[in-house]
Design an enzyme around this catalytic site. Structure first.
Site, mmCIF file in Angstrom:
data_model
loop_
_atom_site.group_PDB
_atom_site.id
_atom_site.type_symbol
_atom_site.label_atom_id
_atom_site.label_comp_id
_atom_site.label_asym_id
_atom_site.label_seq_id
_atom_site.Cartn_x
_atom_site.Cartn_y
_atom_site.Cartn_z
ATOM 1 N N ASN A 85 48.547 35.695 43.246
ATOM 2 C CA ASN A 85 48.344 34.493 43.070
ATOM 3 C C ASN A 85 48.821 33.954 41.538
ATOM 4 O O ASN A 85 48.196 35.069 40.654
ATOM 5 C CB ASN A 85 47.439 33.074 43.679
ATOM 6 C CG ASN A 85 47.009 33.214 44.469
ATOM 7 O OD1 ASN A 85 47.896 33.495 45.425
ATOM 8 N ND2 ASN A 85 45.754 33.626 45.177
ATOM 9 N N GLY A 91 48.301 29.272 42.789
ATOM 10 C CA GLY A 91 47.097 28.794 43.173
ATOM 11 C C GLY A 91 45.581 30.087 42.906
ATOM 12 O O GLY A 91 44.681 30.363 42.925
ATOM 13 N N HIS A 98 44.393 39.601 38.938
ATOM 14 C CA HIS A 98 43.831 40.210 40.065
ATOM 15 C C HIS A 98 45.078 40.285 41.455
ATOM 16 O O HIS A 98 45.523 39.246 42.000
ATOM 17 C CB HIS A 98 42.567 40.037 40.435
ATOM 18 C CG HIS A 98 42.674 38.647 41.111
ATOM 19 N ND1 HIS A 98 43.101 37.210 39.551
ATOM 20 C CD2 HIS A 98 42.676 37.533 42.111
ATOM 21 C CE1 HIS A 98 42.693 36.232 40.301
ATOM 22 N NE2 HIS A 98 42.818 36.355 41.126
ATOM 23 N N HIS A 100 44.788 40.443 45.702
ATOM 24 C CA HIS A 100 44.198 40.347 46.126
ATOM 25 C C HIS A 100 44.072 41.267 47.734
ATOM 26 O O HIS A 100 45.830 41.734 48.490
ATOM 27 C CB HIS A 100 43.861 38.949 47.515
ATOM 28 C CG HIS A 100 43.897 37.702 46.908
ATOM 29 N ND1 HIS A 100 42.296 36.968 46.736
ATOM 30 C CD2 HIS A 100 43.963 37.769 45.304
ATOM 31 C CE1 HIS A 100 42.549 35.974 45.430
ATOM 32 N NE2 HIS A 100 43.423 36.483 44.909
#
Ligand code: 5GP
Ligand code: ZN
Length: 109
Positions: A85, A91, A98, A100
């Site tokens: 994101n 978001g 990072h 996900h």
């Protein structure tokens, strides 16, 4: 960065469900999982967002480790989703880059 949540997690100053670490990255379980398996992979270096990262080697390492963690450590043989994101509109809530890793169920797109 001293006031960054994910820098503190990577340094071990805030507890996390560690999945993997090396000199370049740290990976841990998301505290509010959006899938049965939900792991975050972060560079140790503080970079706020993907849009702030102009280091192809770092991005290559980050993505290679995400693949290795998903395939070899989490063993998500059926498949998984990789998400980054970017900024508020994408978001992003924690401003330390990072990746996900989401898996262990069929993910709608
Ligand atoms: P973003 O929305 O920035 O892409 O994702 C941030 C993620 O970090 C969210 O999925 C959120 O659940 C997770 N998160 C936020 N705070 C913590 C925390 O203190 N520990 C862990 N393990 N995950 C966190
Ligand atoms: Zn940070």
């Amino acid at each position: 960065m001293s006031d960054c949540l994910f820098c503190k997690i990577a340094a071990g100053d805030i507890p996390s469900g560690k999945v993997y670490e090396d000199d370049d990255v740290y990976a841990f379980k998301d505290i509010h999982p959006k899938a049965p398996t939900h792991v975050l992979v972060i560079p140790r270096q503080h970079i706020a967002t993907l849009a702030d990262c102009h280091d192809p080697a770092l991005l290559g390492t980050l993505m290679d480790r995400a693949r290795m963690i998903a395939d070899d450590i989490l063993q998500l043989a059926a498949g998984y989703r990789i998400v980054i994101n970017v900024r508020d509109g994408g978001g992003q809530e924690v401003f330390h880059l990072h990746v996900h890793i989401l898996g262990s169920k069929k993910l709608p797109f």
